[in-house]
Every structure is written in structure tokens, then in C-alpha cells.
Design an enzyme around this catalytic site. Structure first.
Site, short mmCIF file in Angstrom:
data_model
loop_
_atom_site.label_atom_id
_atom_site.label_comp_id
_atom_site.label_asym_id
_atom_site.label_seq_id
_atom_site.Cartn_x
_atom_site.Cartn_y
_atom_site.Cartn_z
N HIS C 135 0.84 -1.19 0.00
CA HIS C 135 0.00 0.00 0.00
C HIS C 135 0.88 1.25 0.00
O HIS C 135 1.10 1.87 -1.03
CB HIS C 135 -0.94 -0.03 1.22
CG HIS C 135 -1.86 1.15 1.29
ND1 HIS C 135 -2.18 1.76 2.48
CD2 HIS C 135 -2.51 1.84 0.34
CE1 HIS C 135 -2.99 2.78 2.25
NE2 HIS C 135 -3.20 2.84 0.95
N CYS C 154 -0.50 0.39 9.64
CA CYS C 154 -0.74 1.75 9.15
C CYS C 154 -2.17 1.92 8.67
O CYS C 154 -2.89 2.81 9.10
CB CYS C 154 0.23 2.10 8.03
SG CYS C 154 1.92 2.25 8.59
N HIS C 155 -2.61 1.04 7.74
CA HIS C 155 -3.94 1.22 7.17
C HIS C 155 -4.74 -0.07 7.13
O HIS C 155 -5.71 -0.19 6.39
CB HIS C 155 -3.84 1.82 5.77
CG HIS C 155 -3.03 3.10 5.75
ND1 HIS C 155 -1.71 3.12 5.41
CD2 HIS C 155 -3.36 4.37 6.08
CE1 HIS C 155 -1.25 4.36 5.51
NE2 HIS C 155 -2.23 5.13 5.93
N GLY C 156 -4.29 -1.07 7.90
CA GLY C 156 -5.11 -2.25 8.10
C GLY C 156 -5.13 -3.27 6.97
O GLY C 156 -6.07 -4.04 6.87
#
Lengths: 433, 289, 190
Positions: C135, C154-156
Site C-alpha cells: 500500500h 498503518c492502514h489495516g
């Protein structure tokens, strides 16, 4: 700036017109770089202004790029410069552009200054223009000196040591000032780091003063080889395309010289000792600064007293500030000043001789010669400039630029105008209608 | 007034002549000094990498590397070179396999990832040439107090002071080989001191040496010491030429790229200058100036 | 004089303009040529490109152990997976994966993301991956998340036990570096 706001400039493009009516940047550019009236008799010595602008931009761009790969740390600096030379893509090219560029910059600035001296470009109404130029020169020297320290070679280190030690000659506070400059008790990491910071900063200061320099130039207009002020539009051509193309041509010729040095003899102007990493325990046999500082270095060493040498060296630069008031002649251009012309060329020879003497060991006949030429350097400004204006009989000065041009083309002699060529009698600026 | 100014002008011009004569005399004495220093022993060699189209000769650099490796590297480090440089374009251009082979013949000190202890492993392309001594003090102790300088940049860090007018001639003659010329002269001028000159203990007589006639480095190489496989003569002169060329490459590895790009840039700039001149002339044709 | 010349410029292009156009074109070429070195200098330099290979001794790794090593400035995960992890990865149909490509330069670029294609050749328990979330470059945490593989804090983004993206914003499976087993106990990355 001159005449700004009175322009009847009407951009054709709608967007440009929209912007210009809110922020008159296009009018300004048109006024200052396109239609700006320029004397039509400028010779190629006047192209060094454009060349210097190019050099400043080149040095800033290549310098910013080098800073991306450099590290201002005594442990790393020399390695990082070699890393640039060996591993960074085109790093060798960019470093040589920067290193040779410093020399080219100074070559161009000295030509520019010599032209100003010869044609009396410092006289009224261009005193501030000239003084701003002197400020730029001094800033350039400071920048060049600090830049030379950054590769952290033997000459970098010892040059920095010698030059910073100059300040120790100041009575009472000298040693404290030197320690303050060093940030320690010798040239070391703190010194390198602050020199890097200032070396990065000063070019932007120079760029700012250059803007003022050009502003002042555009207020009073260009001087020209006759020294006679612009009288009418017959004397001038628009800056673009006439001067832009001429400047461009001269710039590319200059770049041929520059490229020859960069690609074929890139280390010619450098010193071999600077390819040896700095060693605080070993002083090189002869410490010499870069060539463009040699005349001043020669003056420093010509004087037997430490304080005296430092004072003389700094005075040799500061004296330039008062040149507009030292010259008493009413005629600007040396073209019409037979005695000043000789004095000028002897001055040029003195500067070259001092440059050569600066690279020689400070002993015997060299010191005597250096004293002789140092004396002449100051005598030129302090004795000859005021004196010649009084005792010299100038040659007849043409009435106008157009007349001198016509005379040159048709072989007729220019008529003598009694008050012509006198700065005080000339209109202050080439006003455009 | 005219009479007065004439005298002043006359005075000035005499002054100018004096100044000129002074400058000339100084120049001459400088040249004389340079000649006295005895460095005229340094002769210009015919290097393949000199001139506008100069390139290194691969075979010579490979031989030079062999001399460096078998002779110089016993005392002199070459920190800035990595084994991968031996393979890069514009250098000796050993094949990648050959360069890997050379690297693997060296033991490089490293720290073990598992135990954190120092150990030696075979070299790889990214390793730099290992130094013969662990530090400067050790190098000095092993060499009678003299420090054998690192050779990475030696060809650019040593040059005869050319003096006036030599340095002006050099610029026009495109002479930038003073480093290798010096190294070659130094290596080929080990000789017996002239009669009556007292030998200096621990030093060796070499009239080319820049800092006096006595050098700490003993004569490093003799005829036949390094074996050449390509039939090149195994003489001190040949060894010296080869190792000087190699050291020049080590100091200036981008020389070929530089000269090649430079030629194109020069041609471009000259064409551009001519075009600009024609443009400018056309523009100014109708303006008296 | 000057003004006459000036007005002429507003005429239609003529033969005499050829010189101006040629000069301008040559100038443009020059500017482009000069710009390139200043752009290229920001690319990875020769020392960075000289790819260092890293040798890793894995003799002390037991089943279920993970180590992280540095290669080219990036973390590389080496995991000796348990049989349960291998089975879980194998049972997942490639059609269910958001990214169906193996992203393994050691076998070819277009291979499907089967567990065998993700794992080491002939050594299926061994998984070697660049530990950087596809990502925005964070380092995922091991043995966490809904699929028992990796989870990026960070963003799953969630990866399974073969390092394949299963949910979250990451677009692709974790990259695999070039590597070989020099012996049963030594992996050479790079």
C-alpha cells in the site's frame, strides 16, 4: 522601476491580460526585458552582465545538486566528494561544472568590473549601481572562499586556517573573533559545517543584490563606450531582440571556453594538494588560494606587518566603494582620456602581476615586486584618479551616441560638444515615451 | 595645460614600460627558478588517455592493476576503489567473472550476523580494496616512520609546479597528464646519489621526488619482477608506464565518458554559436551600431 | 531603423525566418541535453546499483520461526512456516485472491499466486518476502490479522500465511526478492 505603470502595453492573450491587470508582471517583463531602450553602440564587453547572470544560475543549480550528495562533516566530506566523482550519475560533470564555474564566474566578473572602470560606468548617476556591484563582488569572494573549504582537501583546510587567522590581526578582540569564526580552537567540524551553511545561503543573498543591481541599472540606463548619455530614441534599440541575441551569442562563445575547461582540463585551475584529504598535522609546502583571490593574497603578504597586511588587503576591496568620488574627470569613457587610458592599462597589468606574485613564495624579489604593484594599485585610485581629472585634456567627445555611430560608419569626425559627455549635464535616465 | 598633460602622459607611459619590464623580469626569474628545481627530469609521456580523444588502453590498465596488486599494494592502500570498479566501463574492464574472482581472492573483515563477532569472508564486487595496514600508525611503524599514501587519487594529487609560462602553454596544449608523468618519472629515476652527496639514513635518492631528493620509499620494482602474460616487455619502464596509467584511471575513472561527452558538447556549442551569430547579424543588419 | 525592423517581425513566416527557427530549435536541444545530467543525478548511484547480495544462515531456525534481515535497505522476512500455515495457504483458491499474481521474480512474472509459487522452490515451508506493505510502504507485523499471516498497522491491510493480500487497501501481494538456497542452511538474497 523606470517608467513602470506608464506603459501602454496591452497583452493580446486574454489570460495574460487578466493576470496583468491584477499583478502587472507581464508589463514589468515587457518594460524591463523586451522594450527596454538600450544604447545601440554597446560592444561585447557589455555582454558580461548576461554571462554573469547565467553563471550565478549555473552555480546555484549545480550547487544545489551537489548538496544533495554532500555531507558537511570532517569525517565524510572528502569521501562524499569522491563519491560524487565516482558513483553519482553524472556527478563528475556536475562537480566540474561547479568547480570550474567558480573560476569562470570570477573571470566574467573581473571583465565586467574592468569594463566599468574603463568606460567610467561608476560615475554619476551610476554610483549606487557600482556600489551594489562591489557588494556582489565581496559576497562572491566570501562564497568562493567558503566553497573551496567544502571538499576538505589539504588546500581547503589550510586555506581556511590562513584566511580565518587574518582576523586575529585585529587588536584586542582578534583571537576571540577567530575562535568565534571557528567554533572551536582550530578549523574543525564546526567550521566546516557553518561554512557549508553560509556557502548555501550567500548565493541567494547575491541573487537579491543582483536584483537591486539590475533595478538600479534600469533606473539610470546603460552606460556605453562613448560615455555620452542617451539623448533620444535614435541612440537606442529595444533590449529584445537586439541585445538578447547579442548576449546569447556571447554567452555561447563563453560556454565554449567553459566547456573546454570542464571537459578537457577540469583540474587545471585547481590545486593538486586538494586531492589529498585534510590533515591538521601536515601543512603543504606552499599554501595558495584560488587564482581569483591571488592578487589580494599578494597584497596581504607584501606588507611586513600582520595588521598592516590585513588592512591593506581589505582596503583594496573597500576602496572600490569610493571610486565614484575619487574620479574627478567630467568625461566618462577612457576612449577620450589619453592619460587615464594608460593609467588603466598599467592598473590591469598590476593586477595580473599581483595575481602571479600571489602564487609565488613570499620571499626576496617577489615581495619587492608585490610591494611595488600594491603601491600602484592604491596609487591608481587615490592619486591618479583625482589628479588626472584635473591635469588631463580629454579628446573631443561626440554629441550623441547616434552621431558617434554615424561618424564611425562614414569616416567623418565627430564634432566637439562643449558640455557633452559630462555626467552632470546628461539626462538622468533614458525615458521612454 | 597641453604641455603639462604631455609630460604627465610621458611619465605614465614610462611608468607602464617599467611595470611591464618588472613583470617580465619576475616572470623570467620564476621560470629560471622552476628550471633550477631540477624537475625537468619529468618528461611528457605519450599516454593513450591524453588529448581530446584520449581513452585508456584496457590491456595496459589490466597490466597496471597487476603491478599495483603485486607490488604497490603491499604498502599502499587504495581505499576509494571497489572490486566492481575493475569491471565498470571506461576502466580495465575485466569481465564480471574475472572481477568476482579477483574479489574472492581477498579476505574481507566483517562482523558475523549471528554471533556479532568479527570474522573474515571472501571479498565480493561491492567490497573496497582492502588496506595493507589496519591504520596509519601501523603503516608508519612498518615503514620506518613514513606513511605510504593512499593511491586512489595520487595521480591527481601530485604534479610538478609548472611555473610561468609553462602553465599557460599547458592550457592551450590540453595538457592534463602531469600526474602520471610525475609518477612515471619518479619510478624510473631511482639512482645512486651523485659523488660527494652524503646518503640520508633510511632514505633513497631520487632527483624527481617533489619534496627534496630523498624519498622514504625504496626502489619498488625491478626488471622482470612482475610476470606479464601478454608478451609485453617486463622492464621497469614498462611497469612504470602501466602502473601510472592504472593510477590515472583510479584517480579519474570517468575520463573516457568526460572526453566523449565533451567532444559532442563542443561541436554542439560551436554550431549553436555560428547560428546565433548569423541570427544576430541578420537582426542588426539595418541598425547602425 | 529599429522600429522598421521591429514591425517586420509581425509578418507571416518567411524563408528568412528559417534561421530563427533553426537557432531556436538547436537551443531547445541544448537545454534538454543540459537538463538530463541534472535529472539523472537523482537516480540510484553506482554504489547503490551494485547490488549487494546477503547470505543468511538459517540453520538455527525451527519450524514456526521468523527472522527479518536487511537487503538493499529494506526488511526481508524469512519464515519457516508450520504445516498448518502451509495448509491454510494451499486451501485458498487463487480465484478468491484480490491479486492473482505470484510476484515472484525467481519463477517468472505471470505465474498464479498459488502457495507453491509463493514459497521457495521445492521447499514449501520456506517463505522469503520483502517486508514492505504494497500500500504505502509500512512494515507489516507478523502472525497477526484475520488470516494468520501479516497485518499492516498503518492502514489495516491483511496478508495471509503466503503473504498474499486478502483485505485492506493494499493492491498487491508482498513482493518476493530474488534469492536462492546456496545449501540446506544458507539463503542468498539478491
Amino acid at each position: 522601476m523606470a517608467g513602470h505603470g506608464t506603459s501602454n502595453y496591452q497583452p493580446k492573450n486574454k489570460v495574460v491580460r487578466w493576470v496583468d491587470s491584477r499583478l502587472p508582471i507581464f508589463s514589468l517583463m515587457n518594460e524591463q526585458a523586451i522594450v527596454f531602450p538600450t544604447p545601440k553602440n554597446l560592444n561585447y564587453l557589455w555582454t558580461f552582465g548576461a554571462i554573469l547572470s547565467f553563471m550565478l544560475a549555473t552555480m546555484m543549480i549545480s550547487g544545489i545538486v551537489l548538496a544533495m550528495h554532500y555531507a558537511a562533516n570532517t569525517e565524510l566530506a572528502f569521501d562524499r566528494v569522491e563519491h560524487i566523482m565516482r558513483d553519482v550519475n553524472f556527478g563528475w560533470l556536475i562537480r566540474y561544472i561547479h568547480a570550474v564555474g567558480a573560476s569562470m564566474f570570477f573571470f566574467a566578473v573581473y571583465m565586467h568590473i574592468a569594463r566599468g572602470l574603463y568606460y567610467g560606468s561608476y560615475k554619476a548617476p551610476r554610483e549606487i549601481l557600482w556600489m551594489l556591484g562591489v557588494v556582489i563582488l565581496i559576497l562572491m569572494m566570501a562564497t568562493g572562499f567558503m566553497g573551496y573549504v567544502l571538499p576538505w582537501g589539504q588546500m581547503s583546510f589550510w586555506g581556511a586556517t590562513v584566511i580565518t587567522n587574518l582576523f586575529s590581526a585585529i587588536p584586542l578582540v582578534g583571537p576571540s573573533i577567530v575562535e568565534w569564526l571557528w567554533g572551536g580552537f582550530a578549523v574543525d567540524n564546526a567550521t566546516l559545517n557553518r561554512f557549508f551553511s553560509l556557502h548555501y545561503l550567500l548565493p541567494f543573498v547575491i541573487a537579491g543584490v543582483v536584483v537591486l543591481h539590475i533595478w538600479a541599472l534600469h533606473e539610470v540606463g546603460n552606460n556605453n563606450p562613448t560615455g555620452v548619455s542617451v539623448k533620444s530614441s535614435k541612440d537606442t534599440v529595444p533590449f529584445h531582440p537586439y541585445l538578447t541575441m547579442k548576449d546569447f551569442f556571447a554567452l555561447v562563445c563563453f560556454m565554449v571556453l567553459y566547456a573546454y575547461f570542464v571537459f578537457y582540463i577540469p583540474n587545471y585551475l585547481g590545486h593538486p594538494d586538494n586531492y589529498i584529504e585534510a590533515d591538521p598535522l601536515v601543512t603543504p609546502a606552499h599554501i595558495v588560494p584560488e587564482w581569483y583571490l591571488l592578487p589580494f593574497y599578494a597584497m596581504l603578504r607584501a606588507i611586513p606587518s600582520k595588521l598592516g597586511g590585513v588592512v591593506v588587503m581589505f582596503s583594496s576591496l573597500l576602496i572600490l566603494f569610493v571610486v565614484p568620488w575619487l574620479d574627478t574627470s567630467k568625461v566618462r569613457s577612457a576612449k577620450y582620456r589619453p592619460m587615464f587610458k594608460i593609467a588603466f592599462w598599467v592598473f590591469v597589468i598590476s593586477c595580473i602581476a599581483l595575481g602571479w606574485l600571489g602564487s609565488q613564495p613570499a620571499e626576496g624579489v617577489y615581495v619587492m615586486l608585490a610591494r611595488f604593484f600594491t603601491f600602484y594599485y592604491f596609487a591608481f585610485f587615490l592619486i591618479l584618479m583625482p589628479l588626472l581629472g584635473i591635469i588631463e585634456t580629454p579628446k573631443p567627445v561626440p554629441n550623441s551616441i547616434a552621431e558617434s555611430v554615424l561618424a564611425r560608419h562614414h569616416g567623418s569626425t565627430a564634432t566637439v560638444g562643449s558640455g557633452e559627455g559630462r555626467p552632470d549635464a546628461a539626462p538622468a535616465a533614458p525615458k521612454k515615451d | 595645460m597641453p604641455l603639462k598633460s604631455m609630460t604627465a602622459a610621458g611619465l605614465l607611459s614610462r611608468f607602464a614600460r617599467l611595470a611591464l619590464a618588472g613583470g617580465l623580469a619576475a616572470g623570467l626569474s620564476g621560470a629560471a627558478l622552476a628550471a633550477e628545481e631540477g624537475h625537468s627530469l619529468i618528461e611528457k609521456q605519450d599516454w593513450s588517455f591524453g588529448g581530446v580523444f584520449g581513452t585508456y588502453e584496457r590491456a595496459q590498465l589490466q597490466r597496471g592493476y597487476k603491478v599495483y596488486r603485486e607490488v604497490c599494494s603491499l604498502c599502499h592502500s587504495m581505499d576509494r576503489l571497489a572490486f566492481r570498479n575493475l569491471h565498470q566501463p571506461g576502466g580495465p574492464e575485466f569481465s564480471e567473472e574475472a572481477a568476482k574472482q579477483i574479489a574472492s581472492e581477498y579476505q574481507i573483515p566483517d562482523i558475523s550476523n549471528e554471533t556479532g563477532q568479527p570474522f573474515d569472508r571472501p571479498g565480493t564486487l561491492t567490497d573496497h580494496f582492502p588496506a595493507p595496514f589496519p591504520n596509519k600508525a601501523a603503516a608508519q611503524a612498518a615503514n620506518g616512520g613514513a606513511y605510504p599514501p593512499d593511491l586512489s587519487l595520487i595521480a591527481k594529487a601530485r604534479a610538478e609546479h609548472r611555473g610561468f609560462p609553462g602553465f599557460i602553454v599547458d592550457a592551450f596544449a590540453n595538457y592534463a597528464e602531469n600526474g602520471p608523468d610525475y609518477i612515471y618519472a619518479l619510478l624510473t629515476h631511482y639512482e645512486d646519489p651523485p659523488a660527494g652527496v652524503e646518503p640520508v639514513p633510511g632514505k633513497h635518492y631520487n632527483p624527481v621526488f617533489l619534496s627534496g631528493d630523498w624519498i622514504s620509499m625504496p626502489k619498488p620494482i625491478s626488471d622482470g619482477q612482475v610476470e606479464y602474460t601478454d608478451g609485453t616487455s617486463e622492464t621497469v619502464e614498462q611497469y612504470s608506464a602501466d602502473v601510472s596509467a592504472f593510477l590515472m584511471w583510479a584517480a579519474e575513472p570517468k575520463l573516457e565518458e568526460r572526453k566523449e561527452i565533451g567532444f559532442r558538447v563542443m561541436i554542439f556549442l560551436i554550431v549553436f554559436a555560428v547560428l546565433l551569430y548569423l541570427t544576430k547579424r541578420k537582426l542588426w543588419r539595418n541598425v547602425e551600431h | 531603423m529599429a522600429t522598421t525592423e521591429h514591425t517586420e517581425e509581425h509578418q507571416e513566416p518567411t524563408r528568412r525566418d528559417f534561421l530563427y527557427i533553426a537557432t531556436g530549435a538547436v537551443g531547445a536541444v541544448g537545454v534538454a541535453g543540459l537538463a538530463w545530467p541534472f535529472i539523472d543525478q537523482m537516480n540510484p548511484d553506482a554504489s547503490a546499483q551494485a547490488m549487494a547480495s546477503v547470505e543468511v544462515d538459517v540453520s538455527s531456525m525451527n519450524v514456526g520461526d521468523s527472522i527479518t534481515i536487511m537487503w538493499r535497505g529494506k526488511p526481508v522476512f524469512i519464515r519457516r512456516r508450520t504445516d498448518a500455515e502451509v495448509e491454510a495457504a494451499k486451501e485458498t483458491p487463487v480465484a478468491d485472491l484480490p491479486d492473482p499474481l505470484a510476484r515472484n521474480p525467481n519463477i517468472g512474472s505471470d505465474e498464479p499466486a498459488t502457495d507453491a509459487n509463493r514459497a521457495a522452490v521445492d521447499r514449501e515451508p520456506w517463505l522469503v518476502m520483502i517486508g514492505i506493505c504494497t500500500h504505502l510502504g509500512c512494515v507489516p507485523l507478523g502472525q497477526q490479522g484475520a488470516f494468520g499471516g501479516w497485518f499492516c498497522p498503518c492502514h489495516g491491510s491483511t496478508y495471509d500465511t503466503a503473504g498474499r493480500i486478502r483485505s485492506g487497501p493494499a493492491p498487491a501481494n508482498l513482493d518476493i526478492p530474488p534469492y536462492t538456497f546456496a545449501s540446506d542452511t544458507t539463503i542468498v538474497v539478491g
